[in-house]
Scaffold this motif. Structure first.
Motif, PDB file in Angstrom:
ATOM      1  N   VAL A 254       0.837  -1.206   0.000  1.00 53.06           N
ATOM      2  CA  VAL A 254       0.000   0.000   0.000  1.00 53.06           C
ATOM      3  C   VAL A 254       0.868   1.249   0.000  1.00 53.06           C
ATOM      4  CG1 VAL A 254      -1.677   1.336   1.342  1.00 53.06           C
ATOM      5  CG2 VAL A 254      -1.940  -1.145   1.127  1.00 53.06           C
ATOM      6  N   ALA A 255       1.903   1.252   0.845  1.00 49.02           N
ATOM      7  CA  ALA A 255       2.775   2.426   0.955  1.00 49.02           C
ATOM      8  C   ALA A 255       3.403   2.773  -0.390  1.00 49.02           C
ATOM      9  CB  ALA A 255       3.854   2.173   2.002  1.00 49.02           C
ATOM     10  N   MET A 256       3.884   1.776  -1.113  1.00 49.39           N
ATOM     11  CA  MET A 256       4.501   2.032  -2.413  1.00 49.39           C
ATOM     12  C   MET A 256       3.478   2.559  -3.415  1.00 49.39           C
ATOM     13  SD  MET A 256       7.104  -1.238  -2.721  1.00 49.39           S
ATOM     14  CE  MET A 256       7.497  -0.879  -4.455  1.00 49.39           C
ATOM     15  N   ALA A 257       2.271   2.001  -3.379  1.00 48.06           N
ATOM     16  CA  ALA A 257       1.237   2.466  -4.298  1.00 48.06           C
ATOM     17  C   ALA A 257       0.872   3.919  -4.031  1.00 48.06           C
ATOM     18  CB  ALA A 257      -0.001   1.570  -4.168  1.00 48.06           C
ATOM     19  N   VAL A 258       0.837   4.303  -2.746  1.00 48.05           N
ATOM     20  CA  VAL A 258       0.539   5.696  -2.390  1.00 48.05           C
ATOM     21  C   VAL A 258       1.688   6.603  -2.806  1.00 48.05           C
ATOM     22  CG1 VAL A 258       0.168   7.287  -0.472  1.00 48.05           C
ATOM     23  CG2 VAL A 258      -0.999   5.081  -0.493  1.00 48.05           C
ATOM     24  N   ALA A 259       2.909   6.165  -2.516  1.00 50.06           N
ATOM     25  CA  ALA A 259       4.083   7.020  -2.752  1.00 50.06           C
ATOM     26  C   ALA A 259       4.228   7.421  -4.217  1.00 50.06           C
ATOM     27  CB  ALA A 259       5.347   6.305  -2.276  1.00 50.06           C
ATOM     28  N   ALA A 260       3.940   6.520  -5.119  1.00 47.55           N
ATOM     29  CA  ALA A 260       4.119   6.826  -6.543  1.00 47.55           C
ATOM     30  C   ALA A 260       3.127   7.864  -7.036  1.00 47.55           C
ATOM     31  CB  ALA A 260       3.980   5.554  -7.371  1.00 47.55           C
ATOM     32  N   GLN A 261       2.019   8.057  -6.328  1.00 50.99           N
ATOM     33  CA  GLN A 261       0.957   8.948  -6.794  1.00 50.99           C
ATOM     34  C   GLN A 261       0.944  10.301  -6.100  1.00 50.99           C
ATOM     35  OE1 GLN A 261      -0.643   7.869  -9.456  1.00 50.99           O
ATOM     36  NE2 GLN A 261       0.441   5.910  -9.234  1.00 50.99           N
ATOM     37  N   ASP A 262       1.598  10.431  -4.953  1.00 51.06           N
ATOM     38  CA  ASP A 262       1.502  11.656  -4.151  1.00 51.06           C
ATOM     39  C   ASP A 262       2.858  12.344  -4.073  1.00 51.06           C
ATOM     40  OD1 ASP A 262       1.126  13.610  -2.127  1.00 51.06           O
ATOM     41  OD2 ASP A 262      -0.466  12.419  -1.211  1.00 51.06           O
ATOM     42  N   VAL A 263       2.967  13.512  -4.699  1.00 54.21           N
ATOM     43  CA  VAL A 263       4.254  14.199  -4.786  1.00 54.21           C
ATOM     44  C   VAL A 263       4.738  14.718  -3.432  1.00 54.21           C
ATOM     45  CG1 VAL A 263       3.923  14.853  -7.189  1.00 54.21           C
ATOM     46  CG2 VAL A 263       3.119  16.378  -5.368  1.00 54.21           C
ATOM     47  N   ARG A 264       3.896  14.652  -2.424  1.00 55.58           N
ATOM     48  CA  ARG A 264       4.328  15.092  -1.095  1.00 55.58           C
ATOM     49  C   ARG A 264       5.138  14.028  -0.373  1.00 55.58           C
ATOM     50  NH1 ARG A 264      -1.596  16.671   0.943  1.00 55.58           N
ATOM     51  NH2 ARG A 264      -1.952  14.676  -0.130  1.00 55.58           N
ATOM     52  N   ILE A 265       5.119  12.789  -0.886  1.00 52.33           N
ATOM     53  CA  ILE A 265       5.856  11.691  -0.256  1.00 52.33           C
ATOM     54  C   ILE A 265       7.296  11.715  -0.743  1.00 52.33           C
ATOM     55  CG2 ILE A 265       5.982   9.205   0.106  1.00 52.33           C
ATOM     56  CD1 ILE A 265       3.479  10.476   1.272  1.00 52.33           C
ATOM     57  N   ARG A 266       8.227  11.960   0.166  1.00 51.95           N
ATOM     58  CA  ARG A 266       9.628  12.081  -0.202  1.00 51.95           C
ATOM     59  C   ARG A 266      10.481  10.923   0.279  1.00 51.95           C
ATOM     60  NH1 ARG A 266       9.272  13.157  -4.145  1.00 51.95           N
ATOM     61  NH2 ARG A 266      11.542  13.263  -4.294  1.00 51.95           N
ATOM     62  N   ALA A 267       9.869   9.921   0.881  1.00 54.53           N
ATOM     63  CA  ALA A 267      10.580   8.695   1.263  1.00 54.53           C
ATOM     64  C   ALA A 267       9.539   7.627   1.530  1.00 54.53           C
ATOM     65  CB  ALA A 267      11.448   8.921   2.496  1.00 54.53           C
TER      66      ALA A 267
END
Length: 392
Positions: A254-267
């Protein structure tokens, strides 16, 4: 009375004995006579996994021993929780606040463990989990080191616990569990991140923990909207501050799926996820059943369709996010081959994997080392620095 006491005219010193079942050999002969449910619980929840979820080591040993001796898993865990609560009440004078916090957290962890083998969201299970959350909240009161959070979404509330950093926070993070093992169970990661300057939201996402058992918010195809609101909370609380997303077990996917879509995720950290959650076969028994239950349905096909929307290898507007994959070399659920598929298929080029050679699933058997690795790497990346070198 000793000769010295007789000579001094004294009385015998009081002796208080705390009685325990004590550890028991979990031989095949000893466990084969137990009910199937007890055998499954002993098999699925090792000492390392139990302590990884916050159960005190002594409580984990005692729980397993009582089950080997014939008690059911839920009743043994609940009775041990009651023992902790009796110690909170004390027998002479007020219990010191640190002692109170310790026993409240132990009781909460035991109650959470008591419902781990329940597959249906019954009224009993909801009551057990609500009680565990209330005890956890009571434990937080004396130190004020975390606060309960409720996030409104279109499909129902999300709940979690915000563990604030110190005076000079460098970033924020969301931490989630997976199909089993939820927000409170991973509080050691929240504490490790907060100690390094990262405000951390221990979150029960859709289909998890209080979000599911108290508010009926299950995993559906609209799950990304809920996580967007969780990231909104951290962004609104500290505008412009970089945000990380840490997922454990299937929560890593889930974390990886979210990270690829949200530019606010930096790690992003994946600890035990897989590249295609929907490929988990029904033959995995209890685990597959829990995946179905997370979707609020009894229809396996419907649940698989929902899990097909969790796409950790998908591209997106934030596909260059830094990724750390943490993997147990002896993980019985996620093989090294599966971990390599996940690593190689991740859309980002900024990625690395750290393998604990004897690590079990989610590396519970190296909890402190795992937490330090995840927290140090995450903090460095939120600061815009390369991750720390790993001493072998």
């Amino acid at each position: 009375m000793s000769a010295q006491q007789e000579a001094a005219g004294g009385s015998p010193a009081p002796v208080v004995t705390l009685t325990f079942v004590g550890s028991r050999a979990e031989t095949e002969e000893a466990t084969s006579r137990l009910p199937v449910a007890s055998q499954a619980a002993l098999r699925q929840f090792s000492l390392e996994r139990m302590t990884g979820y916050g159960v005190d080591y002594a409580d984990a040993v005692e729980l397993r021993a009582r089950v080997v001796e014939g008690e059911t898993w839920p009743s043994a865990a609940t009775e041990l929780a009651d023992v902790c609560l009796r110690r909170v009440e004390g027998t002479a004078g007020d219990v010191a606040p640190p002692t109170r916090v310790t026993y409240l957290r132990r009781a909460s962890a035991l109650l959470r463990m008591s419902q781990m083998m329940m597959l249906s969201d019954t009224a009993e299970r909801r009551a057990i989990f609500a009680r565990a959350a209330e005890l956890y909240a009571q434990a937080a009161e004396p130190g004020g080191d975390r606060e309960r959070v409720r996030i409104e979404t279109e499909r129902g509330p999300l709940t979690g616990w915000l563990v604030p950093a110190g005076d000079t926070p460098v970033g924020s993070a969301v931490v989630i569990g997976g199909v089993e093992g939820w927000a409170m169970d991973f509080d050691s990661l929240g504490e490790a991140l907060a100690a390094r300057g990262v405000d951390t939201l221990l979150l029960d996402g859709p289909g998890q923990g209080e979000t599911r058992l108290t508010h009926g918010h299950y995993l559906t195809a609209r799950w990304p909207d809920a996580y967007e609101r969780a990231v909104d909370l951290l962004d609104e609380r500290s505008p412009g501050r970089p945000i990380a997303f840490v997922g454990n077990s299937m929560g890593g996917s889930v974390a990886m799926a979210v990270a690829a879509q949200d530019v606010r995720i930096r790690a992003c950290v994946d600890n035990g996820g897989i590249h295609a959650p929907w490929l988990v076969p029904p033959t995995m028994g209890t685990f597959f059943s829990k995946m179905v239950a997370a979707c609020g349905t009894e229809d396996p096909d419907r649940a698989v369709d929902v899990w097909k929307t969790v796409t950790p290898l998908a591209d997106g507007p934030n596909a260059d996010y830094p990724l750390l994959v943490v993997q147990g070399g002896a993980d019985p659920m996620v093989s090294m081959d599966l971990a390599r598929i996940l690593l190689q298929g991740a859309p980002t080029d900024d990625k690395r994997m750290v393998v604990f050679s004897d690590g079990n699933h989610c590396v519970y058997n190296h909890k402190l080392d795992r937490d330090a690795l995840v927290a140090d790497w995450t903090t460095a990346r939120l600061r815009g620095l390369p991750g720390p070198e790993i001493a072998k």
